[in-house]
Design a protein around this motif. Structure first.
Motif, PDB file in Angstrom:
ATOM      1  N   VAL A  40     -10.083   3.360   9.565  1.00 45.42           N
ATOM      2  CA  VAL A  40      -9.943   1.949   9.274  1.00 45.42           C
ATOM      3  C   VAL A  40     -10.797   1.849   8.051  1.00 45.42           C
ATOM      4  CG1 VAL A  40     -10.117  -0.323  10.090  1.00 45.42           C
ATOM      5  CG2 VAL A  40      -9.386   1.262  11.672  1.00 45.42           C
ATOM      6  N   ARG A  41     -10.040   1.327   7.104  1.00 45.60           N
ATOM      7  CA  ARG A  41     -10.898   1.011   5.808  1.00 45.60           C
ATOM      8  C   ARG A  41     -10.879  -0.346   5.385  1.00 45.60           C
ATOM      9  NH1 ARG A  41     -11.303   6.472   1.992  1.00 45.60           N
ATOM     10  NH2 ARG A  41     -12.461   7.659   3.335  1.00 45.60           N
ATOM     11  N   THR A  42     -11.675  -0.853   4.471  1.00 48.05           N
ATOM     12  CA  THR A  42     -11.573  -2.316   3.692  1.00 48.05           C
ATOM     13  C   THR A  42     -10.874  -2.106   2.514  1.00 48.05           C
ATOM     14  OG1 THR A  42     -13.667  -2.043   2.756  1.00 48.05           O
ATOM     15  CG2 THR A  42     -13.670  -3.132   4.744  1.00 48.05           C
ATOM     16  N   PHE A  43     -10.090  -3.225   2.199  1.00 44.05           N
ATOM     17  CA  PHE A  43      -9.278  -3.401   0.694  1.00 44.05           C
ATOM     18  C   PHE A  43     -10.360  -3.069  -0.388  1.00 44.05           C
ATOM     19  CE2 PHE A  43      -4.729  -4.531   0.547  1.00 44.05           C
ATOM     20  CZ  PHE A  43      -4.628  -4.277   2.139  1.00 44.05           C
ATOM     21  N   GLY A  44      -9.967  -2.609  -1.449  1.00 43.74           N
ATOM     22  CA  GLY A  44     -10.869  -2.312  -2.573  1.00 43.74           C
ATOM     23  C   GLY A  44     -10.940  -0.825  -3.210  1.00 43.74           C
ATOM     24  N   PRO A  45     -11.666  -0.672  -4.321  1.00 48.20           N
ATOM     25  CA  PRO A  45     -11.683   0.850  -4.619  1.00 48.20           C
ATOM     26  C   PRO A  45     -12.874   1.676  -3.906  1.00 48.20           C
ATOM     27  CG  PRO A  45     -12.973  -0.887  -6.315  1.00 48.20           C
ATOM     28  CD  PRO A  45     -12.019  -1.548  -5.320  1.00 48.20           C
ATOM     29  N   ARG A  46     -13.807   0.939  -3.296  1.00 43.81           N
ATOM     30  CA  ARG A  46     -14.755   1.671  -2.555  1.00 43.81           C
ATOM     31  C   ARG A  46     -14.255   1.551  -0.886  1.00 43.81           C
ATOM     32  NH1 ARG A  46     -19.362   2.154  -4.962  1.00 43.81           N
ATOM     33  NH2 ARG A  46     -20.745   2.229  -3.007  1.00 43.81           N
TER      34      ARG A  46
ATOM     35  N   LEU B   6       1.143  -1.241  -0.149  1.00 46.97           N
ATOM     36  CA  LEU B   6      -0.065   0.121  -0.166  1.00 46.97           C
ATOM     37  C   LEU B   6       0.859   1.179  -0.108  1.00 46.97           C
ATOM     38  CD1 LEU B   6      -2.628  -0.796   2.807  1.00 46.97           C
ATOM     39  CD2 LEU B   6      -3.071  -0.486   0.369  1.00 46.97           C
ATOM     40  N   THR B   7       0.547   2.448  -0.649  1.00 54.99           N
ATOM     41  CA  THR B   7       1.289   3.684  -0.738  1.00 54.99           C
ATOM     42  C   THR B   7       0.255   4.624  -0.333  1.00 54.99           C
ATOM     43  OG1 THR B   7       1.047   4.015  -3.110  1.00 54.99           O
ATOM     44  CG2 THR B   7       2.741   2.805  -2.433  1.00 54.99           C
ATOM     45  N   ALA B   8       0.802   5.547   0.447  1.00 54.26           N
ATOM     46  CA  ALA B   8      -0.134   6.767   0.680  1.00 54.26           C
ATOM     47  C   ALA B   8       0.633   8.155  -0.044  1.00 54.26           C
ATOM     48  CB  ALA B   8      -0.188   7.179   2.162  1.00 54.26           C
ATOM     49  N   SER B   9      -0.208   8.653  -0.747  1.00 58.20           N
ATOM     50  CA  SER B   9       0.414   9.863  -1.758  1.00 58.20           C
ATOM     51  C   SER B   9      -0.731  10.846  -1.892  1.00 58.20           C
ATOM     52  CB  SER B   9       0.877   9.098  -2.817  1.00 58.20           C
ATOM     53  OG  SER B   9       1.285  10.103  -3.797  1.00 58.20           O
ATOM     54  N   GLY B  10      -0.403  11.735  -1.430  1.00 58.17           N
ATOM     55  CA  GLY B  10      -1.435  13.047  -1.830  1.00 58.17           C
ATOM     56  C   GLY B  10      -2.816  12.831  -1.217  1.00 58.17           C
ATOM     57  N   GLY B  11      -2.867  12.296  -0.170  1.00 61.25           N
ATOM     58  CA  GLY B  11      -4.232  11.968   0.418  1.00 61.25           C
ATOM     59  C   GLY B  11      -5.098  10.770  -0.187  1.00 61.25           C
TER      60      GLY B  11
ATOM     61  N   ILE C   6      -4.749   6.632  -1.446  1.00 66.30           N
ATOM     62  CA  ILE C   6      -4.225   5.080  -0.949  1.00 66.30           C
ATOM     63  C   ILE C   6      -4.182   4.239  -2.356  1.00 66.30           C
ATOM     64  CG2 ILE C   6      -4.304   3.082   0.498  1.00 66.30           C
ATOM     65  CD1 ILE C   6      -3.734   5.905   1.911  1.00 66.30           C
ATOM     66  N   LEU C   7      -3.141   3.871  -2.640  1.00 69.21           N
ATOM     67  CA  LEU C   7      -2.931   2.881  -3.823  1.00 69.21           C
ATOM     68  C   LEU C   7      -2.540   1.482  -3.386  1.00 69.21           C
ATOM     69  CD1 LEU C   7      -1.907   5.850  -4.874  1.00 69.21           C
ATOM     70  CD2 LEU C   7      -1.951   4.739  -7.135  1.00 69.21           C
ATOM     71  N   PHE C   8      -3.281   0.513  -3.951  1.00 70.55           N
ATOM     72  CA  PHE C   8      -2.854  -0.821  -3.711  1.00 70.55           C
ATOM     73  C   PHE C   8      -2.046  -1.487  -4.949  1.00 70.55           C
ATOM     74  CE2 PHE C   8      -3.758  -5.604  -3.835  1.00 70.55           C
ATOM     75  CZ  PHE C   8      -2.920  -5.919  -3.065  1.00 70.55           C
TER      76      PHE C   8
ATOM     77  N   VAL D 214      -3.849  -1.868  -8.388  1.00 69.59           N
ATOM     78  CA  VAL D 214      -4.897  -2.809  -8.402  1.00 69.59           C
ATOM     79  C   VAL D 214      -6.154  -1.931  -7.954  1.00 69.59           C
ATOM     80  CG1 VAL D 214      -6.134  -4.713  -7.172  1.00 69.59           C
ATOM     81  CG2 VAL D 214      -3.716  -4.929  -7.683  1.00 69.59           C
ATOM     82  N   TRP D 215      -6.100  -1.089  -7.211  1.00 67.91           N
ATOM     83  CA  TRP D 215      -7.167  -0.248  -7.032  1.00 67.91           C
ATOM     84  C   TRP D 215      -6.604   1.146  -6.163  1.00 67.91           C
ATOM     85  CZ3 TRP D 215      -6.909   0.920  -1.714  1.00 67.91           C
ATOM     86  CH2 TRP D 215      -6.550  -0.291  -0.840  1.00 67.91           C
ATOM     87  N   LEU D 216      -7.346   2.150  -6.056  1.00 63.04           N
ATOM     88  CA  LEU D 216      -7.088   3.383  -5.654  1.00 63.04           C
ATOM     89  C   LEU D 216      -8.276   3.900  -4.778  1.00 63.04           C
ATOM     90  CD1 LEU D 216      -5.348   6.549  -7.320  1.00 63.04           C
ATOM     91  CD2 LEU D 216      -7.644   6.838  -6.390  1.00 63.04           C
ATOM     92  N   GLN D 217      -8.151   4.744  -3.633  1.00 61.57           N
ATOM     93  CA  GLN D 217      -9.001   5.225  -2.773  1.00 61.57           C
ATOM     94  C   GLN D 217      -8.632   6.372  -2.695  1.00 61.57           C
ATOM     95  OE1 GLN D 217     -10.379   3.578   0.928  1.00 61.57           O
ATOM     96  NE2 GLN D 217     -10.323   1.272   0.074  1.00 61.57           N
ATOM     97  N   GLU D 218      -9.365   7.519  -3.003  1.00 61.65           N
ATOM     98  CA  GLU D 218      -9.287   9.047  -3.183  1.00 61.65           C
ATOM     99  C   GLU D 218      -9.524   9.702  -1.781  1.00 61.65           C
ATOM    100  OE1 GLU D 218     -10.779  10.200  -6.795  1.00 61.65           O
ATOM    101  OE2 GLU D 218      -9.026  10.308  -7.620  1.00 61.65           O
ATOM    102  N   ARG D 219      -8.916  10.647  -1.381  1.00 66.32           N
ATOM    103  CA  ARG D 219      -9.078  11.553  -0.270  1.00 66.32           C
ATOM    104  C   ARG D 219      -9.427  11.031   0.914  1.00 66.32           C
ATOM    105  NH1 ARG D 219      -6.049  14.988  -1.187  1.00 66.32           N
ATOM    106  NH2 ARG D 219      -6.684  15.931   0.705  1.00 66.32           N
ATOM    107  N   ILE D 220      -8.375  10.273   1.513  1.00 67.13           N
ATOM    108  CA  ILE D 220      -8.932   9.723   2.794  1.00 67.13           C
ATOM    109  C   ILE D 220      -8.074  10.513   4.032  1.00 67.13           C
ATOM    110  CG2 ILE D 220      -6.690   8.145   2.604  1.00 67.13           C
ATOM    111  CD1 ILE D 220      -8.487   5.822   4.008  1.00 67.13           C
TER     112      ILE D 220
END
Length: 377
Positions: free
Chosen positions: A190-196, A141-146, A148-150, A158-164
């Motif tokens: 705390v969040r689950t894996f995946g784009p959502r 996992l990486t954290a970049s600019g708010g 998260i990318l897996f 594989v997926w991206l979650q924006e603005r966490i």
């Protein structure tokens, strides 16, 4: 790079290989296959050493037939030099990926490094990479600019979650690879894996500087700036605050059975027994571990197969102690700067460490060594 000084037959010299690497060591990591160790350096380089020793301590051990005493003879050959790779112009992040590689960051770039030091670009983002965390199965996992990318074990997104929240201050994945936690904006998400991102939970704990998820996934431990340690029991969202630390807690490590959390930030290893907590407990029991000194513990790491904890001090001392016992094995004497990188291999046979004054080391323990000493696994 210099090889070890073979003239002083300390336990550190007999069991370890150590190198002068030219800059402070900020982190260490074993590759998933357990074949090599990478040391992240403060000058933006990565140094890589093979785990295999051409003269392993077990081959230099001799047991006296009459007394049963074990002796270890000094090594006869010089230690081969490390492989050093220049990555960036400043401190960098480091994590294992795949089966035998490492991933690191150069501002917004992600780079994979092989055991032989060959690099390849994984991605190039506009925002700098704030954190990298390994994920079970070989991804990261990486954290970049708010955001998260897996990345999977091959380095593919594989997926991206924006603005966490805002910029991340810490990140950790659960051992089942289904959830992750991140510190940002004074909160713990705390969040689950995946784009959502749903379902998602957040806790207001203060500015988080380090995170560690218990192996069974039931607890999250957070180091909170100027507030010690915060424990979160995820099943019922119970929060336990432990502010009584004399210094910042930079290092958190769980026992394999998830019953005990070891931490730095005090004058001895602090070991909290969370297994005895009930609904009326305000804090877990502190199991006095190792000896108290006038020097702070900077780094801790639990042995993967038992209740031994390795601790690295601000003066360079490294010890191994059994939880709840004062007996210690002194692995490295004081000197050479604070110990900031400290990591057991997955099989518990090797301990990698690095200091702020630029010494990197791998200490290999023969299978019987803990049976010969006052502490046992």
């Amino acid at each position: 790079m210099d090889t070890m000084d073979a003239e002083a037959p300390t336990l550190y010299d007999l069991l370890g290989r150590h190198w002068t690497v030219g800059a402070g060591v900020t982190n260490t990591a074993f590759d998933p296959a357990g074949r090599c160790v990478a040391f992240a350096l403060a000058d933006g380089a990565v140094a890589i050493a093979p785990v295999a020793d051409v003269e392993p301590p077990q081959d230099r051990c001799r047991v006296e037939l009459d007394m049963g005493r074990t002796t270890i003879s000094p090594r006869q050959k010089p230690v081969p030099p490390l492989t050093k790779v220049i990555i960036s112009d400043g401190p960098l992040r480091l994590a294992p990926i795949g089966t035998s590689e490492f991933v690191t960051s150069d501002h917004g770039r992600l780079l994979c490094i092989s055991a032989s030091g060959v690099t390849r670009a994984v991605s190039n983002n506009a925002a700098p990479v704030d954190f990298i965390a390994p994920v079970p199965g070989g991804g990261i996992l990486t954290a970049s600019g708010g955001s998260i990318l897996f990345y999977d074990s091959k380095g593919e997104v594989v997926w991206l979650q924006e603005r966490i929240g805002g910029r991340a201050s810490a990140i950790a994945a659960s051992s089942d690879g289904l959830s992750f936690a991140i510190g940002a904006d004074g909160r713990l998400f705390v969040r689950t894996f995946g784009p959502r991102p749903e379902p998602a939970t957040s806790f207001e704990v203060g500015p988080v500087s380090a995170l560690s998820w218990s192996p069974d996934g039931s607890w999250l431990a957070a180091s909170v700036i100027e507030a010690g340690v915060v424990l979160v029991r995820l099943a019922d969202a119970k929060i336990i605050r432990i502010p009584t630390y004399p210094a910042a807690v930079a290092s958190l490590s769980w026992s394999a059975d998830s019953r005990i959390l070891a931490t730095s930030g005090a004058y001895r290893t602090i070991a909290w027994d969370v297994s005895r907590l009930d609904d009326h407990s305000e804090q877990p029991t502190n199991l006095a571990t190792g000896r108290a000194r006038f020097v702070l513990v900077e780094a801790v790491d639990f042995h993967p197969q038992g209740r031994l904890v390795a601790a690295g001090y601000a003066d360079g001392l490294v010890v191994v102690a059994k939880v709840g016992r004062s007996d210690e094995l002194v692995v490295r004497r004081p000197g050479g700067g604070a110990v900031h990188g400290l990591r057991w291999s997955a099989n518990g046979q090797h301990l990698a460490l690095g200091t702020t004054e630029g010494e990197a080391a791998i200490v290999t323990f023969p299978p019987h060594v803990f049976k010969q000493l006052p502490i046992r696994v």
